[in-house]
Design a protein around this motif. Structure first.
Motif, short mmCIF file in Angstrom:
data_model
loop_
_atom_site.label_atom_id
_atom_site.label_comp_id
_atom_site.label_asym_id
_atom_site.label_seq_id
_atom_site.Cartn_x
_atom_site.Cartn_y
_atom_site.Cartn_z
N UNK A 130 -24.60 -1.10 17.89
CA UNK A 130 -24.13 -1.80 16.88
C UNK A 130 -23.92 -1.39 15.43
N UNK A 131 -25.03 -0.56 14.95
CA UNK A 131 -24.73 0.21 13.76
C UNK A 131 -23.50 1.06 13.85
N UNK A 132 -23.30 1.73 14.77
CA UNK A 132 -22.09 2.34 15.04
C UNK A 132 -20.69 1.73 15.05
N UNK A 133 -20.81 0.63 15.56
CA UNK A 133 -19.64 -0.23 15.52
C UNK A 133 -19.39 -0.90 14.14
N UNK A 134 -20.58 -1.24 13.51
CA UNK A 134 -20.33 -1.64 12.20
C UNK A 134 -19.71 -0.74 11.20
N UNK A 135 -20.35 0.68 11.30
CA UNK A 135 -19.73 1.72 10.43
C UNK A 135 -18.24 1.68 10.76
N UNK A 136 -17.89 2.02 12.23
CA UNK A 136 -16.56 2.12 12.30
C UNK A 136 -15.74 0.96 11.81
N UNK A 137 -16.02 -0.28 11.87
CA UNK A 137 -15.45 -1.21 11.65
C UNK A 137 -15.16 -1.65 9.92
N UNK A 138 -16.03 -0.94 9.31
CA UNK A 138 -16.05 -1.49 7.88
C UNK A 138 -15.01 -0.78 7.09
N UNK A 139 -14.19 0.25 7.43
CA UNK A 139 -13.04 0.46 6.73
C UNK A 139 -11.83 -0.09 7.15
N UNK A 140 -11.84 -1.01 8.58
CA UNK A 140 -10.93 -1.46 8.97
C UNK A 140 -11.02 -2.85 8.02
N UNK A 141 -11.96 -3.31 8.01
CA UNK A 141 -12.11 -4.76 7.46
C UNK A 141 -11.75 -4.66 6.00
N UNK A 142 -12.06 -3.55 5.29
CA UNK A 142 -11.58 -3.49 3.61
C UNK A 142 -10.15 -3.18 3.84
N UNK A 143 -9.57 -2.46 4.52
CA UNK A 143 -8.01 -2.32 4.75
C UNK A 143 -7.40 -3.84 5.05
N UNK A 144 -7.73 -4.38 6.06
CA UNK A 144 -7.54 -5.82 6.43
C UNK A 144 -7.26 -6.72 4.99
N UNK A 145 -8.64 -6.91 4.37
CA UNK A 145 -8.83 -7.62 3.21
C UNK A 145 -8.06 -7.25 2.10
N UNK A 146 -7.70 -5.90 1.92
CA UNK A 146 -6.86 -5.44 0.68
C UNK A 146 -5.35 -5.89 1.00
N UNK A 147 -4.90 -5.82 2.36
CA UNK A 147 -3.52 -6.19 2.87
C UNK A 147 -3.31 -7.62 2.42
N UNK A 148 -4.46 -8.47 3.05
CA UNK A 148 -4.21 -9.87 2.85
C UNK A 148 -4.20 -10.32 1.25
N UNK A 149 -5.01 -9.66 0.60
CA UNK A 149 -5.22 -9.96 -0.96
C UNK A 149 -3.75 -9.50 -1.38
N UNK A 150 -3.29 -8.38 -1.21
CA UNK A 150 -2.04 -7.96 -1.81
C UNK A 150 -0.75 -8.93 -1.30
N UNK A 151 -0.63 -9.33 0.02
CA UNK A 151 0.10 -10.12 0.39
C UNK A 151 0.22 -11.87 -0.36
N UNK A 152 -1.11 -11.95 -0.46
CA UNK A 152 -1.21 -13.29 -1.38
C UNK A 152 -0.59 -13.09 -2.74
N UNK A 153 -1.00 -12.21 -3.29
CA UNK A 153 -0.33 -11.95 -4.81
C UNK A 153 0.95 -11.98 -4.67
N UNK A 154 1.66 -11.27 -3.79
CA UNK A 154 3.26 -11.08 -3.88
C UNK A 154 3.72 -12.48 -3.63
N UNK A 155 3.21 -13.34 -2.81
CA UNK A 155 3.67 -14.73 -2.32
C UNK A 155 3.48 -15.63 -3.49
N UNK A 156 2.40 -15.43 -4.39
CA UNK A 156 2.19 -16.21 -5.57
C UNK A 156 3.25 -16.13 -6.49
N UNK A 157 4.26 -17.22 -6.88
CA UNK A 157 4.90 -16.99 -7.87
C UNK A 157 4.54 -16.90 -9.39
N UNK A 158 3.42 -17.30 -9.63
CA UNK A 158 3.00 -17.39 -10.86
C UNK A 158 2.56 -16.24 -11.67
#
Length: 158
Positions: A130-158
């Motif tokens: 489980x610890x190995x899976x968490x360690x492997x998934x952490x960078x992927x989670x950070x990337x997904x969150x960064x992409x979502x945040x970036x797409x929200x900022x682009x979609x926000x017209x203000x």
């Protein structure tokens, strides 16, 4: 949510036939002796699918709700896709709903901690997978969150 539920039911059916995985899939808190509300969930679902309701209750009471809930979600998805009509639930008082959800979640967490000795048993693989899976998934989670945040900022017209 339909494909996720279908994958979960399929995984549960495979577990019911093949058995529990021979690896330790616990999260980091488990190794410190802290049992969360999902601890024992895999073993509880496995017992539930085998019809051992008392064992499912002992491992995690949530498993008695999770399996029928997943089946209902899959039925909702199927009916919605076939008929084009979807059963939706609108929550108007979100704070009250959140408080009502926190009460059973707190009770479940206390229950799971009270059964820590039972929940600590499991595969003795020696390797905390489980610890190995968490360690492997952490960078992927950070990337997904960064992409979502970036797409929200682009979609926000203000």
């Amino acid at each position: 949510m339909g494909p996720l539920v279908a994958a979960g039911i399929t995984a549960g059916a495979v577990l019911a036939v093949v058995g529990l995985p021979p690896v330790d899939l616990h999260g980091p808190w488990h190794y410190l002796g802290v049992m969360g509300p999902l601890c024992g969930g895999t073993r509880g679902v496995h017992a539930m699918l085998l019809g051992r309701l008392d064992e499912a209750w002992r491992y995690n009471p949530l498993s008695l709700v999770l399996v029928p809930g997943a089946v209902l979600a899959l039925v909702r998805e199927t009916v919605g896709r076939v008929s084009g009509r979807w059963l939706n639930l609108r929550v108007t008082h979100r704070r009250a709903a959140l408080l009502l959800a926190l009460l059973p979640l707190t009770a479940l967490t206390v229950n799971q901690q009270a059964h820590a000795d039972l929940l600590r048993t499991g595969p003795e693989s020696g390797m905390p997978t489980g610890l190995l899976l968490y360690a492997a998934a952490a960078p992927l989670i950070v990337i997904v969150l960064a992409v979502r945040l970036r797409s929200r900022r682009r979609a926000d017209p203000s």
